[in-house]
Design a protein around this motif. Structure first.
Motif, PDB file in Angstrom:
ATOM      1  N   LEU A 161       0.815  -1.220   0.000  1.00  7.87           N
ATOM      2  CA  LEU A 161       0.000   0.000   0.000  1.00  7.87           C
ATOM      3  C   LEU A 161       0.851   1.273   0.000  1.00  7.87           C
ATOM      4  N   LYS A 162       2.154   1.121   0.199  1.00  9.41           N
ATOM      5  CA  LYS A 162       3.098   2.249   0.153  1.00  9.41           C
ATOM      6  C   LYS A 162       2.685   3.384   1.088  1.00  9.41           C
ATOM      7  N   ASP A 163       2.286   3.042   2.288  1.00 10.69           N
ATOM      8  CA  ASP A 163       1.887   4.036   3.288  1.00 10.69           C
ATOM      9  C   ASP A 163       3.089   4.886   3.676  1.00 10.69           C
ATOM     10  N   HIS A 164       2.918   6.208   3.650  1.00  7.84           N
ATOM     11  CA  HIS A 164       4.013   7.099   4.029  1.00  7.84           C
ATOM     12  C   HIS A 164       3.483   8.458   4.468  1.00  7.84           C
ATOM     13  N   LYS A 165       4.320   9.153   5.206  1.00  6.04           N
ATOM     14  CA  LYS A 165       4.012  10.511   5.665  1.00  6.04           C
ATOM     15  C   LYS A 165       4.218  11.449   4.480  1.00  6.04           C
ATOM     16  N   LEU A 166       3.310  12.402   4.315  1.00 12.22           N
ATOM     17  CA  LEU A 166       3.462  13.389   3.253  1.00 12.22           C
ATOM     18  C   LEU A 166       4.459  14.461   3.684  1.00 12.22           C
ATOM     19  N   SER A 167       5.293  14.851   2.763  1.00  7.16           N
ATOM     20  CA  SER A 167       6.235  15.931   3.057  1.00  7.16           C
ATOM     21  C   SER A 167       5.651  17.238   2.532  1.00  7.16           C
ATOM     22  N   HIS A 227      -1.676   3.914  -1.112  1.00  9.18           N
ATOM     23  CA  HIS A 227      -2.279   3.539  -2.389  1.00  9.18           C
ATOM     24  C   HIS A 227      -3.205   2.354  -2.140  1.00  9.18           C
ATOM     25  N   THR A 228      -4.508   2.557  -2.294  1.00  9.09           N
ATOM     26  CA  THR A 228      -5.448   1.457  -2.050  1.00  9.09           C
ATOM     27  C   THR A 228      -5.718   0.656  -3.313  1.00  9.09           C
ATOM     28  N   SER A 229      -5.448   1.224  -4.462  1.00  2.80           N
ATOM     29  CA  SER A 229      -5.538   0.561  -5.759  1.00  2.80           C
ATOM     30  C   SER A 229      -4.372   1.093  -6.581  1.00  2.80           C
ATOM     31  N   ASN A 230      -4.283   0.663  -7.828  1.00  2.00           N
ATOM     32  CA  ASN A 230      -3.170   1.059  -8.677  1.00  2.00           C
ATOM     33  C   ASN A 230      -2.918   2.563  -8.653  1.00  2.00           C
ATOM     34  N   ASP A 231      -3.898   3.370  -9.005  1.00  2.00           N
ATOM     35  CA  ASP A 231      -3.729   4.832  -8.981  1.00  2.00           C
ATOM     36  C   ASP A 231      -4.828   5.460  -8.125  1.00  2.00           C
ATOM     37  N   TRP A 232      -5.107   4.855  -6.974  1.00  2.00           N
ATOM     38  CA  TRP A 232      -6.113   5.423  -6.068  1.00  2.00           C
ATOM     39  C   TRP A 232      -5.479   5.616  -4.705  1.00  2.00           C
ATOM     40  N   LEU A 233      -5.547   6.843  -4.204  1.00  2.00           N
ATOM     41  CA  LEU A 233      -4.866   7.204  -2.960  1.00  2.00           C
ATOM     42  C   LEU A 233      -5.853   7.518  -1.843  1.00  2.00           C
ATOM     43  N   LEU A 234      -5.392   7.325  -0.638  1.00  2.00           N
ATOM     44  CA  LEU A 234      -6.135   7.685   0.567  1.00  2.00           C
ATOM     45  C   LEU A 234      -5.237   8.581   1.403  1.00  2.00           C
ATOM     46  N   VAL A 235      -5.717   9.777   1.720  1.00  2.00           N
ATOM     47  CA  VAL A 235      -4.969  10.724   2.557  1.00  2.00           C
ATOM     48  C   VAL A 235      -5.697  10.823   3.894  1.00  2.00           C
ATOM     49  N   TYR A 236      -4.936  10.660   4.970  1.00  2.00           N
ATOM     50  CA  TYR A 236      -5.514  10.664   6.309  1.00  2.00           C
ATOM     51  C   TYR A 236      -4.506  11.211   7.300  1.00  2.00           C
ATOM     52  N   ARG A 237      -4.976  11.472   8.515  1.00  2.00           N
ATOM     53  CA  ARG A 237      -4.072  11.944   9.575  1.00  2.00           C
ATOM     54  C   ARG A 237      -4.580  11.481  10.927  1.00  2.00           C
ATOM     55  N   PHE A 238      -3.666  11.464  11.882  1.00  2.00           N
ATOM     56  CA  PHE A 238      -3.992  11.124  13.263  1.00  2.00           C
ATOM     57  C   PHE A 238      -3.801  12.372  14.116  1.00  2.00           C
ATOM     58  N   GLY A 273      -0.016  26.286   7.929  1.00  2.00           N
ATOM     59  CA  GLY A 273       1.356  26.501   8.369  1.00  2.00           C
ATOM     60  C   GLY A 273       2.175  25.240   8.552  1.00  2.00           C
ATOM     61  N   GLY A 274       3.469  25.374   8.456  1.00  2.00           N
ATOM     62  CA  GLY A 274       4.384  24.274   8.721  1.00  2.00           C
ATOM     63  C   GLY A 274       4.237  23.110   7.759  1.00  2.00           C
ATOM     64  N   THR A 275       4.695  21.949   8.209  1.00  2.00           N
ATOM     65  CA  THR A 275       4.607  20.762   7.373  1.00  2.00           C
ATOM     66  C   THR A 275       3.347  19.982   7.710  1.00  2.00           C
ATOM     67  N   SER A 276       2.939  19.166   6.799  1.00  2.00           N
ATOM     68  CA  SER A 276       1.723  18.378   6.952  1.00  2.00           C
ATOM     69  C   SER A 276       1.942  17.226   7.928  1.00  2.00           C
ATOM     70  N   ASP A 277       0.889  16.871   8.663  1.00  2.37           N
ATOM     71  CA  ASP A 277       0.952  15.671   9.494  1.00  2.37           C
ATOM     72  C   ASP A 277       0.108  14.572   8.852  1.00  2.37           C
ATOM     73  N   CYS A 278      -0.171  14.740   7.556  1.00  2.00           N
ATOM     74  CA  CYS A 278      -0.987  13.762   6.828  1.00  2.00           C
ATOM     75  C   CYS A 278      -0.137  12.585   6.346  1.00  2.00           C
ATOM     76  N   ARG A 279      -0.829  11.478   6.133  1.00  2.00           N
ATOM     77  CA  ARG A 279      -0.236  10.278   5.571  1.00  2.00           C
ATOM     78  C   ARG A 279      -0.994   9.942   4.297  1.00  2.00           C
ATOM     79  N   GLU A 280      -0.364   9.143   3.436  1.00  2.00           N
ATOM     80  CA  GLU A 280      -0.990   8.740   2.189  1.00  2.00           C
ATOM     81  C   GLU A 280      -0.658   7.283   1.925  1.00  2.00           C
TER      82      GLU A 280
END
Length: 102
Positions: free
Chosen positions: A50-56, A73-84, A64-71
């Motif tokens: 799924l190539k889960d990683h923190k977004l830069s 790949h749930t399918s070939n070219d389908w992404l899920l962006v989320y954060r805690f 402001g600042g850097t993102s605390d989101c993660r992303e």
């Protein structure tokens, strides 16, 4: 050993719209998307494929600042962006193709 408590879920407004689009989009495997979301809620580590990683950098809607989101790949070219925002909550921010989100 007891099972960890599931995270509370918060859907951002744009995510709700994205989810309606995902249900009818040819690139989205809706079952894979929902399974991935459930794994995140249930605190199950995501598969490396799924190539889960923190977004830069800064992701839209983050002030402001850097993102605390993660992303991931749930399918070939389908992404899920989320954060805690904390240990017990997940915010689902966006879902879509790479060109839709970035």
């Amino acid at each position: 050993m007891s099972k960890p408590k599931p995270r509370a879920i918060h859907y951002m407004g744009q995510f709700k719209s994205d989810l309606r689009t995902a249900a009818r989009h040819r690139k989205c495997n809706i079952k894979s998307l929902r399974d991935t979301m459930q794994a995140i809620v249930d605190r199950v580590p995501l598969d490396a494929v799924l190539k889960d990683h923190k977004l830069s950098g800064r992701y839209p809607d983050q002030k402001g600042g850097t993102s605390d989101c993660r992303e991931c790949h749930t399918s070939n070219d389908w992404l899920l962006v989320y954060r805690f925002p904390d240990d017990d909550t997940v915010h689902f921010i966006r879902t879509g193709t790479h060109s839709d989100l970035f």
